[in-house]
Motif scaffolding. Structure first.
Motif, PDB file in Angstrom:
ATOM      1  N   PRO A   1     -16.171 -57.492  29.697  1.00  0.00           N
ATOM      2  CA  PRO A   1     -17.470 -57.128  30.276  1.00  0.00           C
ATOM      3  C   PRO A   1     -17.548 -57.093  31.929  1.00  0.00           C
ATOM      4  N   ARG A   2     -16.639 -57.816  32.491  1.00  0.00           N
ATOM      5  CA  ARG A   2     -16.621 -57.799  33.925  1.00  0.00           C
ATOM      6  C   ARG A   2     -16.283 -56.479  34.408  1.00  0.00           C
ATOM      7  N   GLU A   3     -15.555 -55.627  33.857  1.00  0.00           N
ATOM      8  CA  GLU A   3     -15.155 -54.319  34.132  1.00  0.00           C
ATOM      9  C   GLU A   3     -16.066 -53.427  33.844  1.00  0.00           C
ATOM     10  N   THR A   4     -16.713 -53.400  32.733  1.00  0.00           N
ATOM     11  CA  THR A   4     -17.617 -52.399  32.064  1.00  0.00           C
ATOM     12  C   THR A   4     -19.273 -52.572  32.350  1.00  0.00           C
ATOM     13  N   MET A   5     -19.683 -53.638  32.465  1.00  0.00           N
ATOM     14  CA  MET A   5     -20.966 -53.964  32.502  1.00  0.00           C
ATOM     15  C   MET A   5     -21.697 -53.610  33.854  1.00  0.00           C
ATOM     16  N   PRO A   6     -20.952 -53.839  34.966  1.00  0.00           N
ATOM     17  CA  PRO A   6     -21.708 -53.484  36.211  1.00  0.00           C
ATOM     18  C   PRO A   6     -21.878 -51.888  36.180  1.00  0.00           C
ATOM     19  N   ALA A   7     -21.083 -50.954  35.568  1.00  0.00           N
ATOM     20  CA  ALA A   7     -21.412 -49.581  35.630  1.00  0.00           C
ATOM     21  C   ALA A   7     -22.684 -49.088  34.702  1.00  0.00           C
ATOM     22  N   ALA A   8     -22.518 -49.971  33.704  1.00  0.00           N
ATOM     23  CA  ALA A   8     -23.623 -50.032  32.601  1.00  0.00           C
ATOM     24  C   ALA A   8     -24.921 -50.242  33.196  1.00  0.00           C
ATOM     25  N   VAL A   9     -25.173 -51.397  33.839  1.00  0.00           N
ATOM     26  CA  VAL A   9     -26.420 -51.802  34.577  1.00  0.00           C
ATOM     27  C   VAL A   9     -26.627 -50.846  35.564  1.00  0.00           C
ATOM     28  N   LYS A  10     -25.902 -50.399  36.406  1.00  0.00           N
ATOM     29  CA  LYS A  10     -26.332 -49.350  37.622  1.00  0.00           C
ATOM     30  C   LYS A  10     -26.549 -48.186  36.837  1.00  0.00           C
ATOM     31  N   GLY A  11     -26.033 -47.759  35.715  1.00  0.00           N
ATOM     32  CA  GLY A  11     -26.406 -46.466  35.123  1.00  0.00           C
ATOM     33  C   GLY A  11     -27.780 -46.409  34.716  1.00  0.00           C
ATOM     34  N   THR A  12     -28.313 -47.697  34.335  1.00  0.00           N
ATOM     35  CA  THR A  12     -30.062 -47.786  33.951  1.00  0.00           C
ATOM     36  C   THR A  12     -30.747 -47.301  35.094  1.00  0.00           C
ATOM     37  N   PHE A  13     -30.158 -47.734  36.238  1.00  0.00           N
ATOM     38  CA  PHE A  13     -31.168 -47.429  37.584  1.00  0.00           C
ATOM     39  C   PHE A  13     -31.067 -45.954  37.476  1.00  0.00           C
ATOM     40  N   TRP A  14     -30.220 -44.947  37.191  1.00  0.00           N
ATOM     41  CA  TRP A  14     -29.956 -43.576  37.596  1.00  0.00           C
ATOM     42  C   TRP A  14     -30.875 -42.966  36.431  1.00  0.00           C
ATOM     43  N   ARG A  15     -30.731 -43.611  35.414  1.00  0.00           N
ATOM     44  CA  ARG A  15     -31.434 -43.060  34.134  1.00  0.00           C
ATOM     45  C   ARG A  15     -32.939 -43.248  34.388  1.00  0.00           C
ATOM     46  N   ILE A  16     -33.457 -44.208  34.886  1.00  0.00           N
ATOM     47  CA  ILE A  16     -34.935 -44.231  35.261  1.00  0.00           C
ATOM     48  C   ILE A  16     -35.196 -43.335  36.366  1.00  0.00           C
ATOM     49  N   THR A  17     -34.491 -43.432  37.408  1.00  0.00           N
ATOM     50  CA  THR A  17     -34.936 -42.675  38.472  1.00  0.00           C
ATOM     51  C   THR A  17     -34.821 -41.026  38.180  1.00  0.00           C
ATOM     52  N   LEU A  18     -33.716 -40.674  37.722  1.00  0.00           N
ATOM     53  CA  LEU A  18     -33.247 -39.244  37.722  1.00  0.00           C
ATOM     54  C   LEU A  18     -33.897 -38.710  36.565  1.00  0.00           C
ATOM     55  N   ILE A  19     -33.582 -39.191  35.392  1.00  0.00           N
ATOM     56  CA  ILE A  19     -34.103 -38.721  34.104  1.00  0.00           C
ATOM     57  C   ILE A  19     -35.628 -38.873  33.850  1.00  0.00           C
ATOM     58  N   TYR A  20     -36.063 -39.866  33.731  1.00  0.00           N
ATOM     59  CA  TYR A  20     -37.338 -40.236  33.024  1.00  0.00           C
ATOM     60  C   TYR A  20     -38.312 -39.816  34.225  1.00  0.00           C
ATOM     61  N   VAL A  21     -38.304 -40.453  35.502  1.00  0.00           N
ATOM     62  CA  VAL A  21     -39.333 -39.975  36.436  1.00  0.00           C
ATOM     63  C   VAL A  21     -39.323 -38.441  36.914  1.00  0.00           C
ATOM     64  N   THR A  22     -38.214 -38.021  36.892  1.00  0.00           N
ATOM     65  CA  THR A  22     -38.046 -36.381  37.215  1.00  0.00           C
ATOM     66  C   THR A  22     -38.462 -35.701  36.317  1.00  0.00           C
ATOM     67  N   SER A  23     -38.360 -36.007  35.024  1.00  0.00           N
ATOM     68  CA  SER A  23     -38.672 -35.127  33.750  1.00  0.00           C
ATOM     69  C   SER A  23     -40.282 -35.140  33.511  1.00  0.00           C
ATOM     70  N   LEU A  24     -40.797 -36.306  33.635  1.00  0.00           N
ATOM     71  CA  LEU A  24     -42.116 -36.587  33.595  1.00  0.00           C
ATOM     72  C   LEU A  24     -42.866 -35.933  34.736  1.00  0.00           C
ATOM     73  N   ILE A  25     -42.287 -36.055  35.949  1.00  0.00           N
ATOM     74  CA  ILE A  25     -42.890 -35.042  36.949  1.00  0.00           C
ATOM     75  C   ILE A  25     -43.125 -33.770  36.540  1.00  0.00           C
ATOM     76  N   ILE A  26     -42.135 -32.858  36.016  1.00  0.00           N
ATOM     77  CA  ILE A  26     -42.016 -31.769  35.446  1.00  0.00           C
ATOM     78  C   ILE A  26     -42.928 -31.388  34.430  1.00  0.00           C
ATOM     79  N   ILE A  27     -43.149 -32.435  33.597  1.00  0.00           N
ATOM     80  CA  ILE A  27     -44.146 -32.361  32.454  1.00  0.00           C
ATOM     81  C   ILE A  27     -45.458 -32.314  32.888  1.00  0.00           C
ATOM     82  N   GLY A  28     -46.000 -33.100  34.028  1.00  0.00           N
ATOM     83  CA  GLY A  28     -47.166 -33.252  34.514  1.00  0.00           C
ATOM     84  C   GLY A  28     -47.604 -31.877  35.263  1.00  0.00           C
TER      85      GLY A  28
END
Length: 591
Positions: free
Chosen positions: A301-328
């Motif tokens: 987990p020490r090798e794999t978890m940090p990348a997974a945690v930081k991936g959550t940030f990019w999903r929230i900012t780039l995927i969710y927020v951007t797509s919801l702005i477009i939909i609105g």
């Protein structure tokens, strides 16, 4: 000179520990046949004789009884690869919450209301995943945050939260199967009755579950790749359409810009509308915490978890927020098709592509929604079964659910969660909607309880870590916001709970004059709260346990990082010497 801290996996044949919970021989699955490892023969269903001891021990040279530390590990096998964990974090929870639920949220909250709700929940979730990452890397234990809640908070509270989490996923499973059936009906209800589609999707989930962790991980990886591709494709198409580059004859063959923010406006129902979509936003992020459960099934987990945690940030900012702005910007909140309820007909992604008259893409998006629904259905089985197994291991569920077979499946726990699947058939009959409403009400706030408990765990862990003489520099990964980020997460969870209570009593459309209808509306939105209290009372009455003082908390059980301050300083100094572009990449995406 390589200053990387010592990491070691001990290979041995027999470990007996009279003090801890592990009393079995170390088990080497690689000696089994390929069919047993895949879980497709009769041998694979037999009980695993012991833990695999397959987790890396960082700082192994500092451990006095290394064999005991290796044996103090989950019975589950470490089959997940780094790519699996990263894609589970980035795309695993993208499903009906974003593709379909965002439509009803847009109708109730307006484009600005949706953006505010998703941003606040997203900020909260970034803090939650950071705290979870810090603890899961140090303690990759079975049951993840449930087990940590029992240790750092209160066993009775953990009992309530754990069972609530199990029922949340058990009830969401038939919902997702039903949504998959209605999604296919986008192409016509005459093709096959809803019950037929429910049966097909249920059987597919059962077959995927046979392959255990590997089946879940591979399905999540490829479905997440597809979901990410479709959302990114939609964002680019949406930007072109907003600028007037859509096909001639469609609604986007001219520049529209922020037209729908002016008329019908940014908010559908003011402050109440924003409050009303908070739970929808939370539901769309549900499953993000699965990376904490998956930590116990990854070798390092020490090798794999940090990348997974930081991936959550990019999903929230780039995927969710951007797509919801477009939909609105593409769809007004008073679009009548947004009221279609579950199914692809209400998906704003499909509606936007229909309006643009881009042939074929609406069907492609609909297929993706269908696959996403199946993906979340499989996540239900994974999350529910792992938590149920952890409940059994800690004595809060029947011991039969602690059974783990030679393929690494918590067999009876998986069967227990799958047994809820046939509840999807109740939607076929007229009374099904009412029954389903109450089933969903049981788990409506469970995600928020789980996120709040993770933040509370982190606060208590940091307190115990300090009181018992440890330094923060010993931690292999530190949460970005530290303990302040967790307190911020706790405050936001509390505010969302208050907002939900507010709209449960005083809905956006106004309170009904019928007391019975008022009670139904309130409990359909807030039933999980009294259920949580009842679970807590049961847990306390059963075990009569109290929270431990910070100085009494066991910080060593399940621990897989024993690095010293000097080792961590040398490690960081080595990484600080890397070229600038590598350091920037590590800071943003890895560790």
């Amino acid at each position: 000179m390589d200053n990387k801290p010592t990491e070691k996996v001990v290979e041995t044949t027999s470990i007996v520990d009279s003090d801890g919970p592990y009393h079995a021989e170390l088990y080497d699955p690689s000696k089994e046949s390929i069919w047993t490892r895949l879980g497709v023969n009769f041998e694979s269903f037999k009980r695993a004789p012991g833990t695999t001891g397959g987790q890396v021990v960082a700082g192994a040279g500092n451990v006095q009884d290394l064999e005991k530390v290796v044996a103090d590990a989950p019975m589950l096998q470490q089959k997940m690869k780094p790519r699996h964990l990263q894609m589970i974090a980035v795309g695993g929870s993208i499903g009906t919450g974003l593709f379909v639920g965002s439509g009803s949220a847009l109708h109730h909250g307006g484009p600005a209301g949706v953006l505010i709700a998703w941003l606040l929940i997203g900020i909260m979730l970034i803090n939650v995943t950071q705290a979870l990452g810090e603890m899961s890397i140090l303690y990759p234990v079975s049951g993840g945050f449930y087990t940590l809640s029992a240790r750092f908070l209160d066993p009775a509270f953990a009992f309530a939260m754990g069972w609530n989490y199990v029922f949340q996923w058990a009830v969401v499973l038939p919902l997702e199967i039903t949504v998959a059936g209605t999604t296919v009906q986008y192409w016509g209800k005459h093709i096959m009755p809803l019950a037929g589609w429910i049966t097909i999707f249920y059987v597919v989930i059962i077959i995927a579950s046979v392959f255990g962790t590997l089946g879940f991980a591979e399905e999540e990886f490829w479905s997440s790749c597809l979901k990410l591709f479709v959302v990114i494709m939609f964002i680019f198409i949406g930007i072109v359409c907003i600028c007037g580059g859509g096909p001639k004859g469609g609604e986007y063959d001219h520049y529209i810009g922020g037209t729908f923010w002016k008329d019908p406006g940014p908010f559908a129902a003011g402050f109440k509308g924003i409050c009303a979509v908070f739970v929808t936003a939370a539901f769309s992020f549900a499953g993000t915490e699965l990376v904490g459960l998956a930590a116990s099934e990854t070798p390092n987990p020490r090798e794999t978890m940090p990348a997974a945690v930081k991936g959550t940030f990019w999903r929230i900012t780039l995927i969710y927020v951007t797509s919801l702005i477009i939909i609105g910007l593409l769809i007004p909140w008073n679009e009548p098709r947004l009221l279609g309820g579950g199914g692809a007909a209400a998906s704003p992604f499909v509606i936007a592509l229909d309006n643009a008259r881009i042939k074929g893409l609406n069907h492609f998006v609909n297929i993706t929604i269908c696959i996403s629904v199946l993906s979340i259905g499989l996540s239900c089985v994974y999350a529910g079964s792992r938590t149920l197994t952890a409940l059994a291991e800690t004595g809060y569920a029947p011991k039969i659910f602690a059974y783990v077979d030679k393929s690494g499946r918590p067999l009876w726990s998986v069967i227990a969660i799958l047994s809820f699947g046939p509840l999807g058939y109740i939607n076929v009959v007229a009374a099904g909607d009412t029954v389903f409403m109450w089933l969903l009400a049981l788990s409506g706030l469970s995600t928020l309880f789980s996120w709040g408990s993770i933040c509370l765990c982190h606060v208590r862990f940091r307190k115990a870590w300090k009181v018992q003489g440890h330094s923060l520099e010993e931690l292999p990964f530190q949460a970005l916001g530290g303990v302040y980020g967790s307190w911020f997460g706790i405050i936001l969870v509390s505010l969302v709970m208050v907002a939900q209570f507010y709209v449960a009593l005083w809905p956006a459309g106004g309170m009904s004059s019928d007391p019975k209808e008022v009670a139904i509306n309130f409990f359909s939105a807030y039933l999980a709260f009294p259920v949580m209290i009842i679970f807590y009372i049961i847990g306390f009455a059963w075990k009569r346990t109290w929270p431990l003082r910070a100085s009494e908390i066991n910080l060593d059980q399940g621990r897989k990082s024993w690095l010293t301050v000097e080792e961590m300083r040398a490690y960081h100094a080595e990484r600080a010497a890397a070229p600038m572009h590598i350091r920037v990449y590590r800071m943003l995406f890895t560790h």
